[in-house]
Design a protein around this motif. Structure first.
Motif, short mmCIF file in Angstrom:
data_model
loop_
_atom_site.label_atom_id
_atom_site.label_comp_id
_atom_site.label_asym_id
_atom_site.label_seq_id
_atom_site.Cartn_x
_atom_site.Cartn_y
_atom_site.Cartn_z
N PRO A 1 0.78 -1.23 0.00
CA PRO A 1 0.00 0.00 0.00
C PRO A 1 0.82 1.29 0.00
O PRO A 1 0.26 2.37 -0.18
CB PRO A 1 -0.84 -0.11 1.28
N ASP A 2 2.14 1.19 0.17
CA ASP A 2 2.98 2.39 0.19
C ASP A 2 4.25 2.13 -0.64
O ASP A 2 5.36 2.13 -0.12
CB ASP A 2 3.34 2.73 1.64
N PRO A 3 4.08 1.93 -1.95
CA PRO A 3 5.24 1.58 -2.78
C PRO A 3 6.12 2.79 -3.11
O PRO A 3 5.65 3.93 -3.13
CB PRO A 3 4.60 1.02 -4.05
N THR A 4 7.37 2.51 -3.38
CA THR A 4 8.28 3.52 -3.90
C THR A 4 8.10 3.59 -5.42
O THR A 4 7.55 2.65 -6.02
CB THR A 4 9.74 3.16 -3.59
N PRO A 5 8.60 4.64 -6.06
CA PRO A 5 8.53 4.67 -7.52
C PRO A 5 9.18 3.45 -8.18
O PRO A 5 8.64 2.91 -9.16
CB PRO A 5 9.26 5.97 -7.88
N ASP A 6 10.31 3.00 -7.65
CA ASP A 6 10.96 1.82 -8.22
C ASP A 6 10.11 0.56 -8.04
O ASP A 6 10.05 -0.29 -8.93
CB ASP A 6 12.35 1.60 -7.62
N GLU A 7 9.46 0.44 -6.90
CA GLU A 7 8.58 -0.71 -6.68
C GLU A 7 7.38 -0.67 -7.62
O GLU A 7 6.91 -1.71 -8.08
CB GLU A 7 8.12 -0.75 -5.22
N ILE A 8 6.89 0.50 -7.93
CA ILE A 8 5.78 0.63 -8.89
C ILE A 8 6.25 0.20 -10.27
O ILE A 8 5.58 -0.58 -10.95
CB ILE A 8 5.23 2.06 -8.91
N GLN B 1 6.30 8.12 -16.44
CA GLN B 1 6.42 9.02 -15.30
C GLN B 1 5.05 9.35 -14.70
O GLN B 1 4.87 9.31 -13.50
CB GLN B 1 7.14 10.31 -15.69
N ASN B 2 4.10 9.70 -15.54
CA ASN B 2 2.77 10.06 -15.03
C ASN B 2 2.03 8.83 -14.50
O ASN B 2 1.21 8.96 -13.59
CB ASN B 2 1.95 10.77 -16.10
N ILE B 3 2.32 7.68 -15.04
CA ILE B 3 1.71 6.45 -14.53
C ILE B 3 2.21 6.20 -13.11
O ILE B 3 1.42 5.91 -12.20
CB ILE B 3 2.00 5.25 -15.46
N VAL B 4 3.50 6.34 -12.90
CA VAL B 4 4.08 6.17 -11.56
C VAL B 4 3.48 7.20 -10.61
O VAL B 4 3.09 6.88 -9.49
CB VAL B 4 5.62 6.25 -11.60
N ARG B 5 3.40 8.46 -11.07
CA ARG B 5 2.80 9.51 -10.23
C ARG B 5 1.36 9.19 -9.88
O ARG B 5 0.91 9.43 -8.76
CB ARG B 5 2.87 10.87 -10.95
N ALA B 6 0.62 8.65 -10.83
CA ALA B 6 -0.78 8.30 -10.58
C ALA B 6 -0.90 7.20 -9.54
O ALA B 6 -1.75 7.26 -8.66
CB ALA B 6 -1.47 7.87 -11.89
N VAL B 7 -0.05 6.20 -9.63
CA VAL B 7 -0.10 5.10 -8.65
C VAL B 7 0.29 5.62 -7.27
O VAL B 7 -0.34 5.25 -6.26
CB VAL B 7 0.78 3.92 -9.09
N LEU B 8 1.28 6.50 -7.20
CA LEU B 8 1.65 7.10 -5.91
C LEU B 8 0.48 7.90 -5.34
O LEU B 8 0.19 7.82 -4.14
CB LEU B 8 2.88 8.00 -6.07
N ALA B 9 -0.19 8.68 -6.18
CA ALA B 9 -1.34 9.49 -5.73
C ALA B 9 -2.48 8.59 -5.26
O ALA B 9 -3.11 8.86 -4.23
CB ALA B 9 -1.80 10.42 -6.84
N ALA B 10 -2.75 7.53 -6.00
CA ALA B 10 -3.82 6.61 -5.61
C ALA B 10 -3.47 5.91 -4.30
O ALA B 10 -4.34 5.72 -3.44
CB ALA B 10 -4.07 5.58 -6.71
N ALA B 11 -2.21 5.53 -4.14
CA ALA B 11 -1.78 4.88 -2.89
C ALA B 11 -1.99 5.83 -1.71
O ALA B 11 -2.50 5.40 -0.66
CB ALA B 11 -0.31 4.47 -2.99
N ALA B 12 -1.63 7.09 -1.88
CA ALA B 12 -1.83 8.07 -0.81
C ALA B 12 -3.30 8.24 -0.49
O ALA B 12 -3.69 8.31 0.68
CB ALA B 12 -1.20 9.40 -1.21
#
Length: 187
Positions: A118-125, A140-151
């Motif tokens: 539930p709290d991945p790093t960009p590299d883990e994503i 890049q935006n896909i990783v940002r989206a997954v980080l935002a969704a995780a938050a």
């Protein structure tokens, strides 16, 4: 023909299918769930990723008969009560798509990733989504989206501020709320 019974996006289905029918074609052609695209039919791109009994799978690599007795969730089954899943919202808000062809599979794979981490790093994503290809973006935006969704998912799971106070003595439903003083009752 083989008789199968499965639940897709919360709806139960029973059908006779050819034993060689792929799950992706069953979803699209029989059920009309065209949100799951056919990308490559070779399991290389991941565009057809769906959730099968809690795990993400590439539906072009699963026969419909193998899904007999299972629960399938497609991209179309993520929204509830006309509200997008946080991943859908984040992909939209973070502009994590260009042509959009890979987006359903990316979201479904990311959903599985966030369930496990539930709290991945960009590299883990990046590692978690490496089985899903996007031919348009730089990821890049896909990783940002997954980080935002995780938050957002973590925020939704967090207790509301003051939730611990709700369990304090005298704070239960048996205590009447204080009435605000208004000019008419002041005095």
């Amino acid at each position: 023909m083989t008789r199968i019974s499965l639940t897709v996006d919360g709806t139960a289905y029973e059908d006779d299918v050819e034993p060689r029918l792929l799950l992706v074609h069953y979803l699209r052609d029989r059920l009309g769930l065209t949100g799951t695209p056919v990308g490559c039919d070779t399991s290389n791109c991941g565009a057809c990723t769906v959730d099968l009994d809690g795990d993400s799978v590439k539906s072009c690599s699963v026969l419909a008969v193998q899904a007999d007795g299972s629960a399938v969730t497609t991209i179309q089954g993520l929204a509830t009560d006309a509200e997008w899943d946080p991943l859908q919202t984040a992909f939209h808000e973070q502009h994590a798509l260009q042509c959009g062809y890979c987006t359903p599979g990316m979201i479904m794979a990311a959903r599985d990733l966030l369930k496990e981490n539930p709290d991945p790093t960009p590299d883990e994503i990046r590692h978690g989504l490496e089985g899903n290809l996007c031919r348009c973006t730089g990821y890049q935006n896909i990783v940002r989206a997954v980080l935002a969704a995780a938050a957002e998912k973590r925020r939704r799971r967090a207790p509301a501020p003051g939730a611990d106070e709700a369990h304090a003595p005298g704070a239960g439903p048996e205590t009447a709320p204080a009435m605000p003083r208004t000019p008419a009752s002041a005095g």
